[in-house]
Design a protein around this motif. Structure first.
Motif, PDB file in Angstrom:
ATOM      1  N   SER A 323       0.880  -1.363  -0.016  1.00  0.00           N
ATOM      2  CA  SER A 323       0.106   0.135  -0.003  1.00  0.00           C
ATOM      3  C   SER A 323       0.851   1.359   0.089  1.00  0.00           C
ATOM      4  O   SER A 323       0.827   2.179  -0.913  1.00  0.00           O
ATOM      5  CB  SER A 323      -0.743   0.101   1.260  1.00  0.00           C
ATOM      6  N   HIS A 324       1.795   1.306   0.744  1.00  0.00           N
ATOM      7  CA  HIS A 324       2.732   2.576   1.114  1.00  0.00           C
ATOM      8  C   HIS A 324       3.601   2.740  -0.350  1.00  0.00           C
ATOM      9  O   HIS A 324       3.970   3.906  -0.691  1.00  0.00           O
ATOM     10  CB  HIS A 324       3.535   2.501   2.192  1.00  0.00           C
ATOM     11  N   ALA A 325       4.120   1.587  -0.786  1.00  0.00           N
ATOM     12  CA  ALA A 325       4.772   1.585  -1.924  1.00  0.00           C
ATOM     13  C   ALA A 325       4.111   2.083  -3.234  1.00  0.00           C
ATOM     14  O   ALA A 325       4.642   2.878  -3.863  1.00  0.00           O
ATOM     15  CB  ALA A 325       5.360   0.215  -2.242  1.00  0.00           C
ATOM     16  N   LEU A 326       2.720   1.776  -3.450  1.00  0.00           N
ATOM     17  CA  LEU A 326       2.061   2.322  -4.412  1.00  0.00           C
ATOM     18  C   LEU A 326       1.586   3.801  -4.237  1.00  0.00           C
ATOM     19  O   LEU A 326       1.739   4.310  -5.197  1.00  0.00           O
ATOM     20  CB  LEU A 326       0.927   1.501  -4.710  1.00  0.00           C
ATOM     21  N   PRO A 332       3.820  -0.674 -10.246  1.00  0.00           N
ATOM     22  CA  PRO A 332       3.318  -1.638  -9.847  1.00  0.00           C
ATOM     23  C   PRO A 332       3.955  -3.060 -10.261  1.00  0.00           C
ATOM     24  O   PRO A 332       4.019  -3.931  -9.526  1.00  0.00           O
ATOM     25  CB  PRO A 332       1.796  -1.595 -10.518  1.00  0.00           C
ATOM     26  N   MET A 333       4.413  -2.779 -11.492  1.00  0.00           N
ATOM     27  CA  MET A 333       5.379  -3.866 -11.860  1.00  0.00           C
ATOM     28  C   MET A 333       6.572  -4.091 -10.913  1.00  0.00           C
ATOM     29  O   MET A 333       6.805  -5.372 -10.743  1.00  0.00           O
ATOM     30  CB  MET A 333       5.937  -3.706 -13.279  1.00  0.00           C
ATOM     31  N   GLY A 352      -7.027   1.154  -6.354  1.00  0.00           N
ATOM     32  CA  GLY A 352      -7.341   2.686  -6.010  1.00  0.00           C
ATOM     33  C   GLY A 352      -5.955   3.359  -5.322  1.00  0.00           C
ATOM     34  O   GLY A 352      -6.028   4.486  -5.430  1.00  0.00           O
ATOM     35  N   LEU A 353      -4.849   2.519  -5.173  1.00  0.00           N
ATOM     36  CA  LEU A 353      -3.728   3.134  -4.790  1.00  0.00           C
ATOM     37  C   LEU A 353      -2.727   3.272  -5.926  1.00  0.00           C
ATOM     38  O   LEU A 353      -1.594   3.903  -5.759  1.00  0.00           O
ATOM     39  CB  LEU A 353      -3.225   1.950  -3.799  1.00  0.00           C
ATOM     40  N   ILE A 354      -2.871   2.729  -7.191  1.00  0.00           N
ATOM     41  CA  ILE A 354      -1.987   2.756  -8.344  1.00  0.00           C
ATOM     42  C   ILE A 354      -2.144   4.218  -8.955  1.00  0.00           C
ATOM     43  O   ILE A 354      -3.169   4.400  -9.459  1.00  0.00           O
ATOM     44  CB  ILE A 354      -2.258   1.511  -9.196  1.00  0.00           C
TER      45      ILE A 354
END
Length: 364
Positions: A323-326, A332-333, A352-354
């Protein structure tokens, strides 16, 4: 032995028992039906002989002869229970023993519902509805995947003529996702472990979980030989779950480059412990792999309670990392490569986070 014309199946009296005899691709074939040689059983044998002849002519002959051994009239095919049990026997040579538990559990349900009956589209639909009355939707979906695989195998082996599960589906009810830990909560959890009188032993283990997003079993199964010489790259190809070492969940290995802070933490441990390459990186306090359930019920639960943080399972460290990375705009890859996710699943679960939407460049 009387000579049997090509393509014909003879019914013989072998010591008072029925035996079938024929030739197939130049080889002699025999099949004892386990039936006494009497008028009633001879009629059964005739039907079996007709099925063998038809299969030879149509190119569907079962070289194992299993299709022709059953007391069931051949045209009916294998019963649902018998087919799935044969599938389990075949699967047992290819998967971990514990993986078969859910297969064997499903046999009990099949036996109660089908008895000796075969499965067709109507009965398969009824069976799925019955499972839905007794199981959670996610469990029914998992069982449906097994059933589809079993009948697909049966089709490949020519044990059945159709797959009644192929077009069946289980409705997936909406489910609110578990909340990831906030950055402040992560900080408080790490401080809680670091300052804990009883559980400070786990601080590096918890840091590694939050900062990689790896699966619990992947971390619990990590050995020092899985890192390169300076601990900057880790190979993820082994897992420890349910008391045994095995492949990763996806069956695929991956390599991940680690952050500077993790490299420093690991090299410090390496220099201090000078461990054997085969030793676990994060063993339990008394040795051996960390038991996920014990860790969750004792150390994890206690630290979260002391920090006043709403309880979420340790596995939520993975959800938190993703979640935090996105949210930070990471591709995403790249996230999928680190965590071992299927990219499609990542897009579905974290849409929703991308935020990395491509933009047309100013080229001209």
């Amino acid at each position: 032995m009387p000579r049997t014309p090509k393509g014909e199946v003879s019914i013989l009296n072998k010591d008072g028992m029925i035996q079938l005899y024929w030739r197939y691709q130049g080889d002699r074939k025999y099949l004892s039906l386990g039936l006494q040689y009497d008028p009633i059983n001879i009629e059964v044998a005739k039907r079996r002989a007709s099925q063998i002849k038809l299969d030879m002519l149509s190119g569907h002959f079962d070289k194992t002869l299993d299709r022709y051994r059953s007391d069931r009239p051949p045209s009916e095919g294998l019963g649902a229970v018998e087919l799935f049990e044969k599938f389990i026997e075949w699967k047992a040579q290819r998967v971990q023993p514990r993986t078969l538990d859910k297969y064997r559990g499903l046999v009990t349900w099949l036996r109660e519902f089908f008895g000796n009956r075969t499965a067709d589209e109507d009965s398969a639909t009824e069976f799925l509805g019955w499972l839905q009355e007794n199981m959670e939707p996610i469990t029914v979906r998992e069982r449906l995947v097994l059933l589809r695989a079993g009948w697909k195998w049966g089709l490949d082996k020519e044990l059945v003529s159709s797959n009644p599960w192929a077009d069946l589906h289980v409705r997936k009810p909406p489910k609110q996702p578990t909340k990831p830990f906030t950055k402040d909560e992560v900080r408080r959890i790490l401080e809680g472990f670091e300052n804990s009188r009883y559980y400070s032993y786990y601080i590096d283990y918890v840091r590694f979980r939050f900062r990689t997003g790896f699966r619990s079993g992947e971390i619990n199964g990590l050995r020092w030989r899985h890192f390169n010489s300076d601990c900057s790259v880790v190979w993820i190809g082994e897992s420890h779950t349910h008391g045994e070492f095995k492949d990763t969940k996806t069956g695929k290995a991956r390599e991940v480059k680690l952050s500077v802070s993790l490299v420093g933490m690991l090299r410090s441990q390496l220099e201090k412990l000078k461990p054997d390459p085969d030793e676990l990186v994060f063993p339990a306090p008394k040795g051996g792999p960390i038991h996920e359930g014990n860790f969750a019920k004792r150390a994890w639960k206690t630290v979260l309670e002391d920090a006043g943080i709403e309880y979420r399972k340790p596995y939520n460290t993975r959800h938190t990392f993703i979640s935090h990375a996105l949210e930070a705009g990471m591709s995403p890859m790249e996230v999928a490569k680190i965590t071992g996710h299927d990219v499609r699943t990542l897009y579905e679960d974290y849409a929703g986070l991308i935020k990395s939407h491509p933009t047309t460049p100013e080229l001209f």
